[in-house]
Design an enzyme around this catalytic site. Sequence first.
Site, PDB file in Angstrom:
ATOM      1  N   GLU A  10      16.067  -1.436   2.595  1.00  0.00           N
ATOM      2  CA  GLU A  10      15.518  -0.804   4.237  1.00  0.00           C
ATOM      3  C   GLU A  10      15.966  -1.098   5.411  1.00  0.00           C
ATOM      4  OE1 GLU A  10      13.416  -2.225   1.733  1.00  0.00           O
ATOM      5  OE2 GLU A  10      12.781   0.085   0.900  1.00  0.00           O
TER       6      GLU A  10
ATOM      7  N   HIS B   5       0.439   1.097  -0.455  1.00  0.00           N
ATOM      8  CA  HIS B   5       0.815   2.400  -0.946  1.00  0.00           C
ATOM      9  C   HIS B   5       0.150   3.642   0.101  1.00  0.00           C
ATOM     10  CE1 HIS B   5       3.187  -0.009  -3.871  1.00  0.00           C
ATOM     11  NE2 HIS B   5       3.595   1.682  -4.133  1.00  0.00           N
TER      12      HIS B   5
END
Length: 669
Positions: A409, A476
């Site tokens: 990322e 998540h």
Amino acid sequence: METTDLTSQKMTFDRKNYSDKILLELYESLLMPRRIEEKMLILLRQGKISKWFSGWGQEAISIGVVNALQADEFILPMHRNLGIFTGRNMPLERLFAQFQGKLSGFTKGRDRSFHFGSIEHHIVGMISHLGPQLAIADGIGLADKLSKEKKVTVVFSGDGASSEGDFHEGLNVAAVWKLPVIFVVEHNGYGLSTPSEEQFAFKYFTEKGPGYGMEAIRVQGNNVLEVYDQIKTLAEDVRQNPRPILVEAITFRMRGHEEASGTKYVPKQLMEDWAKLDPVENYERYLEEIGVLDEKTKEKINKRIKKAINDGLDIAFAEEAISPNLETELEDVYAPFSQEVISPTLNSQKSEKRLVDAISDGLRQSMEKYPNLILMGQDIGEYGGVFKITDGFKTLFGADRVRNTPLCESAIIGAGLGLSIKGYKALVEMQFADFVSVGFNQIVNNLAKIHYRWGQQADVVIRMPTGAGMAAGPFHSQSNEAWFFHTPGLKIIYPSNPYDAKGLLNAALEDPNPYLYFEHKGMYRSISAEIPDEYYTVEIGKARLAKGGSQVSIITYGMGVHWAMKASEELNLSADILDLRTLLPWDQEAVKATVKKTGKVIFLQEDCLTGGIGAEICAWISEHCFEFLDAPVMREGSLDTPVPFAPSLEKQFLPVERFKEKLNRLIEF
Ligand SMILES: Cc1ncc(C[n+]2csc(CCOP(=O)(O)OP(=O)(O)O)c2C)c(N)n1
């Protein structure tokens, strides 16, 4: 490597076919940072400058590199690369004004020393965090490769900074994407007080290159001719055959990390050995020996340099200290942009779209509108992304523009900034909003601050699939918009319905500023609406009255809008429901209007309560709308725990039931 091994290099020069003129130009170029530094050390002792990071003894690396590249090829230097700045002929008075925090410096007094870039000089300066530089170089290299520009980019790293994850990510992406980037590691023995052997357990960086699938070479960093020749040869090759190369430049840090920290921890003998390998003295002696440099020329060059430095210093010192202007400081946080909202035509064709389709539709139309828009993310190519937003995009727009990325990322967000520096637009998909934590630094320190620091825009949108309610557990499901809400320089949007989702995404992609675009996973396929097929945008910074009412104001966003609608229906209330849509900058006018209308207000957020968006807005209401209030300002949010996995625990975590109770209490107040 044992730091004592570093001196094993022998200083021999080979002029090859380089003319006397080139040899002398290199000499003058090499002398400039040395002479500036001599002056700076005096000024430091006199208290006329506050800090100095010395590149003494390492000048040959910067000078070899800067002279080997073309003037329009980007260089990303670190804190010991003064020679890159002087080698690109920056006006010395501006450079000195920068060091002194004056208005005519490159950051208008907003950042110190070498922490700046200048597009005119094709230099992108560092942020203090060191490693994030590498990914920006990847983005610039990617832009060159996509535009078939046949250019090379050089980025620097210290040997200490190579321990950062960003170093690994930067090299890996460059290798996988075959980017035309030369990574120069200045192996100078120490990272602050830590010697190389306590920093890493290999000997030479040339061992690392092949591990990444990358060529690697080692050069004598104190030998300007060798650095120049090697980089020149490599650069010519890389321009024709784009690929990354790792160059290890062996050198030594002759002074303290910065002047105040000293060198007590460095063995004396080591210092003495390295002093004999001084890059300036050795090169000078060589030029004299081969008859290229005589006393007269030496004197002429020294005089020229001295005059340039003194003239520059006179101008910089004569400049007054900055007198702050509040408006300019606030204005420069963002790149100038005035949005022209594109409304759909009156009888526009409409079709039923779920939230997920609306996002995909907007993205596709923006890709058509902006041929310079590049998408990057994990599994977004052939696979279409884990939520299928980019399904079919690779076929439509090609693999160059719809880029599957390695799992990194930080590097990808940094590469987005690099693309932006070269005039591209970047959209980066986080697979889940939770994973942005490993790209956090690039967002809050690079993207958010770069315009304020030196006027460079960061034309990057980061898509953030967010939210709980699907029994996906702590990693998540998070709502992490508040992590960014506190950072000046970012813009944050969070749509609650398909119309806004498409229009806000398009609007974010038009704006050259960095955006976080939150999309609730729980709404992807459960919320749908008829929306225009054509391209349109929604105004940034403008809230939407989701429902008009008179008894109470519910201010919320995202999933909160749907919870608020349901609760007011169940409780049979006449509620004014305000959907913020943009969280940064949020719509103060609309907030004030609804509070004024009902006199009772509650803020609802899916995020944990403490330090959330509601905390800020409720505090603002208390201060600015006190006279309109008939009850305390209330707020409700999720529990202050991580998001739990089991459905019953998650139900308790989320604010839905507590909100209804609190709403009742507020009505009865
Ligand atoms: C992320 C981060 N951690 C710590 C520091 C403090 N720091 C600044 S420079 C430095 C040493 C860097 O060593 P190296 O990369 O070898 O470069 P050198 O200073 O030797 O040129 C440290 C620890 C920092 N700037 N950023």
